[in-house]
Design an enzyme around this catalytic site. Structure first.
Site, PDB file in Angstrom:
ATOM      1  N   HIS A 137       0.874  -1.175   0.000  1.00  0.00           N
ATOM      2  CA  HIS A 137       0.000   0.000   0.000  1.00  0.00           C
ATOM      3  C   HIS A 137       0.915   1.231   0.000  1.00  0.00           C
ATOM      4  CE1 HIS A 137      -2.836   2.903   1.845  1.00  0.00           C
ATOM      5  NE2 HIS A 137      -3.797   2.099   1.472  1.00  0.00           N
ATOM      6  N   ASP A 214       2.974  -4.659   8.051  1.00  0.00           N
ATOM      7  CA  ASP A 214       1.750  -3.863   7.954  1.00  0.00           C
ATOM      8  C   ASP A 214       0.581  -4.850   8.029  1.00  0.00           C
ATOM      9  OD1 ASP A 214      -0.560  -2.766   6.927  1.00  0.00           O
ATOM     10  OD2 ASP A 214       0.375  -1.884   5.162  1.00  0.00           O
ATOM     11  N   GLN A 217      -4.599  -5.376   6.800  1.00  0.00           N
ATOM     12  CA  GLN A 217      -5.578  -6.285   6.172  1.00  0.00           C
ATOM     13  C   GLN A 217      -5.561  -7.677   6.782  1.00  0.00           C
ATOM     14  OE1 GLN A 217      -7.860  -5.398   4.089  1.00  0.00           O
ATOM     15  NE2 GLN A 217      -7.114  -3.359   3.586  1.00  0.00           N
ATOM     16  N   LYS A 240     -10.584  -1.030  10.340  1.00  0.00           N
ATOM     17  CA  LYS A 240     -10.689  -2.251   9.531  1.00  0.00           C
ATOM     18  C   LYS A 240     -10.997  -3.464  10.409  1.00  0.00           C
ATOM     19  CE  LYS A 240      -7.388  -0.462   6.171  1.00  0.00           C
ATOM     20  NZ  LYS A 240      -8.102  -0.020   4.984  1.00  0.00           N
ATOM     21  N   CYS A 379      -4.609   2.471  -3.708  1.00  0.00           N
ATOM     22  CA  CYS A 379      -3.346   2.938  -3.101  1.00  0.00           C
ATOM     23  C   CYS A 379      -2.225   1.925  -3.312  1.00  0.00           C
ATOM     24  CB  CYS A 379      -3.513   3.240  -1.612  1.00  0.00           C
ATOM     25  SG  CYS A 379      -4.679   4.534  -1.287  1.00  0.00           S
TER      26      CYS A 379
HETATM   27  N1  PMP Z   1      -1.857  -0.874   4.614  1.00  0.00           N
HETATM   28  C1  PMP Z   1      -2.808  -1.600   4.010  1.00  0.00           C
HETATM   29  C2  PMP Z   1      -2.473  -2.963   3.505  1.00  0.00           C
HETATM   30  C3  PMP Z   1      -4.090  -1.059   3.875  1.00  0.00           C
HETATM   31  O1  PMP Z   1      -5.044  -1.767   3.269  1.00  0.00           O
HETATM   32  C4  PMP Z   1      -4.353   0.245   4.358  1.00  0.00           C
HETATM   33  C5  PMP Z   1      -5.728   0.873   4.204  1.00  0.00           C
HETATM   34  N2  PMP Z   1      -6.327   0.656   2.978  1.00  0.00           N
HETATM   35  C6  PMP Z   1      -3.325   0.927   4.988  1.00  0.00           C
HETATM   36  C7  PMP Z   1      -2.094   0.343   5.097  1.00  0.00           C
HETATM   37  C8  PMP Z   1      -3.531   2.311   5.526  1.00  0.00           C
HETATM   38  O2  PMP Z   1      -4.386   2.278   6.617  1.00  0.00           O
HETATM   39  P1  PMP Z   1      -4.910   3.634   7.241  1.00  0.00           P
HETATM   40  O3  PMP Z   1      -5.476   4.438   6.111  1.00  0.00           O
HETATM   41  O4  PMP Z   1      -5.972   3.180   8.204  1.00  0.00           O
HETATM   42  O5  PMP Z   1      -3.775   4.305   7.906  1.00  0.00           O
END
Ligand code: PMP
Length: 421
Positions: A137, A214, A217, A240, A379
């Site tokens: 991401h 990270d 997910q 999430k 993203c």
């Molecule tokens: N890493 C991953 C794999 C994600 O899916 C996301 C959110 N789509 C993020 C990081 C970022 O999370 P946040 O916007 O809650 O900071």
């Protein structure tokens, strides 16, 4: 419906996992969109919030709203106890050794930036390498790019195979004595690939590198044990895991956190402040939590983790797998539809493109039928470009989705494709 999916669905019907009962916890699922019952399949972006978590806000602001940690009155005591209570719940949720290893942030993005700006800024310089993957991401790419531009280290990228699984042979070859950090997601938001982070951690450690995982997910779908993974850092977001926005978590190994300099300065993170003698800092975790935090959100996150535990995150992950298999099977017969992400180990994410139909058009039109999916680059622009596309449609599943909803989505998708082609 294929027989294996039916068998699995039946097994769930007999098990304590009762999706229809569980849906009662989510008031939003009763709403209609454009006159149609909402089918919410954008869970990888944000999952919906159970009543138990929503109630925390009303309860907190009605009964014990106060600033935490320094107050001596009853409300401040109660708010502090509830806030710190979540820290203990997160410790248990991740199986961390000590609640002081749990730092509250605004989300995964801020957690990764915290590591970049503290550990990274201290330890990374010219000649060093940070290994990320093509599956990342943007929040696990851009913080390292920003820092690399300043500090002069190199970012290397672990490639993926055609299924969207990480190329582990390439990973082994990319690791070397210059690698200081491996930063990878546990589960890819764009494709659903589940990465072998435990094996990746062992390989990183053999080279003397750290690993940041990270977990944005992964945490909604599977039990996570940071000690078993041997993660040096692990991050996730509240919104999430059926919790609120505005709150997330960074876990770190104790010795690393203790040695890291503070990040943001302000109240709460100091021991003493003096113009003459300089300022001394609080210990972990408070050293990294400057200013008034998102108190109600943190408390609500604690309730969300309890909810996850009550339902069972393992059971949720298995149920989502049933939904994924059913959806994958159903869309496979759609002419010109290509699924991106077919790794053997996959979470409940179905990313696809359709010949002759723009993803954005599909997203807009299917919304008219009450179905919420995500379209765009998720993203993860480098990953999508690798697969030769700018955007995909993504349906992603959560604890409360049903097989009927998957059927509604597939019917709606067929209708929409017929309209745009
Ligand atoms: N890493 C991953 C794999 C994600 O899916 C996301 C959110 N789509 C993020 C990081 C970022 O999370 P946040 O916007 O809650 O900071």
């Amino acid at each position: 419906m294929s027989s294996t999916v039916l068998e699995k669905a039946n097994a769930f019907a007999q098990a304590p996992y009762d999706v229809l009962a569980l849906r009662q916890d989510f008031p939003i699922l009763d709403r209609k969109v454009h006159g149609k019952p909402l089918v919410y399949l954008d869970n990888a972006a944000t999952s919906q919030t159970p009543r138990q978590v929503i109630d925390v806000f009303s309860d907190y602001y009605s009964r014990c709203n106060a600033n935490i940690h320094r107050g001596l009155h009853t409300l401040a005591d109660e708010a502090t106890a509830a806030f710190e209570g979540t820290r203990h719940k997160v410790r248990a949720f991740l199986n961390a050794e000590d609640a002081r290893q749990i730092i509250f942030t605004r989300g995964t993005t801020e957690a990764i930036n915290l590591v970049a700006q503290t550990w990274g800024r201290t330890h990374l310089g010219a000649g060093d390498e940070v290994l990320i993957s093509l599956l990342e991401h943007h929040s696990n790419i851009v913080p390292w790019q920003l820092l690399a531009a300043e500090r002069g280290f190199t970012i290397k990228v672990i490639p993926v195979d055609d299924s969207g699984a990480l190329d582990m042979q390439a990973y082994r070859e990319l690791l070397n004595e210059r690698t200081r950090l491996v930063a990878v997601n546990h589960v890819s938001n764009a494709l659903g690939t589940i990465n072998p982070v435990k094996e990746m951690a062992a390989l990183a450690h053999q080279q003397g590198a750290l690993i940041l995982v990270d977990g944005a997910q992964a945490t909604p779908h599977q039990a996570v044990d940071v000690q078993a993974i041997d993660a040096d850092f692990y991050a996730f977001s509240g919104h999430k895991v059926y919790g609120p926005t505005g709150v997330g978590v960074l876990y770190g190994k104790k010795a690393l956190l203790e040695a890291m300099p503070p990040w943001q300065g302000g109240g709460e993170m100091i021991k003493t402040v003096s113009f003459d003698a300089g300022t001394t800092f609080a210990g972990i975790p408070h050293k990294f939590e400057a200013g008034t935090p998102a108190i109600a959100e943190v408390i609500a996150l604690g309730r969300a983790l309890e909810w996850l535990e009550e339902v069972g995150v393992g059971a949720i992950g298995q149920w989502e797998h049933v939904l994924l298999e059913h959806a994958t099977h159903a869309v496979s017969s759609i002419d010109g539809l290509r699924i991106l992400g077919t790794a053997p180990d996959k979470a409940g994410v179905l990313s696809f493109v359709v010949d002759g139909a723009h993803s954005q058009d599909i997203g807009l039109l299917i919304d008219q039928l009450g179905v919420a999916i995500r379209t765009g680059h998720h993203c993860a622009q480098p990953l999508l470009h690798h697969f030769g596309v700018d955007a995909t449609c993504r349906a992603s599943f959560a604890a409360y989705n049903t097989l009927d909803e998957v059927d509604t989505f597939v019917d709606a998708l067929n209708r929409v494709i017929g309209m745009v082609r």
